[in-house]
Design a protein around this motif. Structure first.
Motif, PDB file in Angstrom:
ATOM      1  N   HIS A  10       0.868  -1.174   0.000  1.00  0.00           N
ATOM      2  CA  HIS A  10       0.000   0.000   0.000  1.00  0.00           C
ATOM      3  C   HIS A  10       0.906   1.225   0.000  1.00  0.00           C
ATOM      4  O   HIS A  10       1.523   1.558   1.026  1.00  0.00           O
ATOM      5  N   ALA A  11       1.017   1.884  -1.140  1.00  0.00           N
ATOM      6  CA  ALA A  11       1.995   2.959  -1.309  1.00  0.00           C
ATOM      7  C   ALA A  11       1.850   4.059  -0.253  1.00  0.00           C
ATOM      8  O   ALA A  11       2.853   4.595   0.241  1.00  0.00           O
ATOM      9  N   SER A  12       0.619   4.379   0.114  1.00  0.00           N
ATOM     10  CA  SER A  12       0.397   5.468   1.065  1.00  0.00           C
ATOM     11  C   SER A  12       0.886   5.130   2.471  1.00  0.00           C
ATOM     12  O   SER A  12       1.070   6.014   3.306  1.00  0.00           O
ATOM     13  N   GLN A  13       1.103   3.835   2.745  1.00  0.00           N
ATOM     14  CA  GLN A  13       1.518   3.409   4.075  1.00  0.00           C
ATOM     15  C   GLN A  13       3.019   3.129   4.187  1.00  0.00           C
ATOM     16  O   GLN A  13       3.519   2.871   5.282  1.00  0.00           O
ATOM     17  N   GLU A  66       6.593   4.121   4.546  1.00  0.00           N
ATOM     18  CA  GLU A  66       7.375   5.282   4.973  1.00  0.00           C
ATOM     19  C   GLU A  66       8.849   5.076   4.650  1.00  0.00           C
ATOM     20  O   GLU A  66       9.378   3.972   4.737  1.00  0.00           O
TER      21      GLU A  66
END
Length: 297
Positions: free
Chosen positions: A95-98, A100
């Motif tokens: 999940h790219a948004s998760q 870091e």
């Protein structure tokens, strides 16, 4: 130009310990080229590719070794396959948004579970499962062997998006050294020295130099290297078999739902295999998977 994709075995002449080192350059690049992985995911996938390549060297079998990790986090799936012919492929779901920057395995794969599967061409399939409770993949794999009835085995794994490297040490059955205390001391000695190895050293130095830095006071025999390369095992025939397994009624229904062409994508290499109505009819008539139509596949 020197080969960047190989495993290489070594032995300590005076102790019952063997080792293996792996270097992945082009094959690692092939895996990463198939999907736009963020750096932390690419690094973790490289470590798993290195681990699978090392594990194949510890086994005497013809077939496939699969490492699959699942989690509830930013990386729900990592999967690597390495054949006994040292053909590797791998994939990650994320999940790219998760994801870091700088995140490690513990942050990327919380509540993770790693499954190790040995699928021989002949004989019984073997599967082992371990929780991803360590800070790194190397720690988790080392812990798996420590808690099993198998030979003590330790891993050191590093990847930086360009190279993936690994070192494995494994205790052998008593031969040169029979005394249990002496064997334990020898194992402690070689693994403690290996713990001093840095990512920069393993990623930047050749095997001879690494082994000399770690074990210049030991007698180490380095064997010939064994090449590794990327190869995806997908094919039009395997995709056709998947369609046939649905049954003719369901395959024809899928064909209709798909607008006249069923497209099967390989998740590992992004190859696409297309089947139109003539292809599907031929499959169920026993005519094979080669297309009879004028459509190019």
């Amino acid at each position: 130009m020197r080969d960047l994709d190989f495993t290489q075995r070594f032995l300590f002449d005076d102790t019952d310990v063997r080792g293996e080192m792996v270097s992945l350059g082009d094959s690692y690049a092939h895996v990463l080229a198939k999907h736009p992985y963020p750096e932390p995911v690419a690094q973790l996938l490289g470590e798993m590719l290195a681990a699978a390549s090392l594990l194949v060297g510890t086994l005497k079998f013809d077939g496939l070794l699969v490492l699959q990790a699942r989690s509830s986090g930013a990386v729900p799936l990592l999967m690597v396959e390495c054949s006994s012919n040292r053909e590797v492929r791998g994939i990650a779901r994320y999940h790219a948004s998760q994801v870091e920057a700088g995140a490690g395995m513990r942050e990327l794969m919380p509540e993770g579970v790693l499954t190790l599967t040995v699928d021989p061409s002949e004989g019984k399939r073997y599967q082992g499962i371990v929780a991803l409770e360590g800070a790194t993949l190397a720690e988790c794999l080392s812990g798996y062997f420590a808690n099993s009835e198998q030979l003590p085995t330790r891993f050191w794994l590093y990847a930086d998006g360009r190279m993936a490297r690994g070192l494995l040490l494994q205790a052998l059955p008593a031969d040169r050294v029979k005394d249990p205390e002496a064997r334990a001391a020898n194992w402690q000695h070689v693994t403690t020295l290996a713990d001093t190895l840095t990512a920069e050293e393993l990623l930047g130095l050749d095997n001879e130099t690494v082994l000399h830095r770690l074990y210049h006071e030991e007698t180490v025999r380095l064997f010939d290297s064994q090449p590794i390369h990327f190869k995806c095992s997908c094919s039009r025939q395997r995709s056709a078999n998947a369609l046939v397994s649905l049954g003719q009624h369901d395959a024809e229904a899928l064909l209709e739902e798909s607008g006249g062409t069923v497209v099967i994508d390989c998740q590992f290499c992004n190859q696409r295999y297309s089947f139109d109505a003539a292809d599907v009819a031929q499959l169920f008539a026993g005519g094979g998977s080669e297309s009879p139509s004028q459509t190019r596949h």
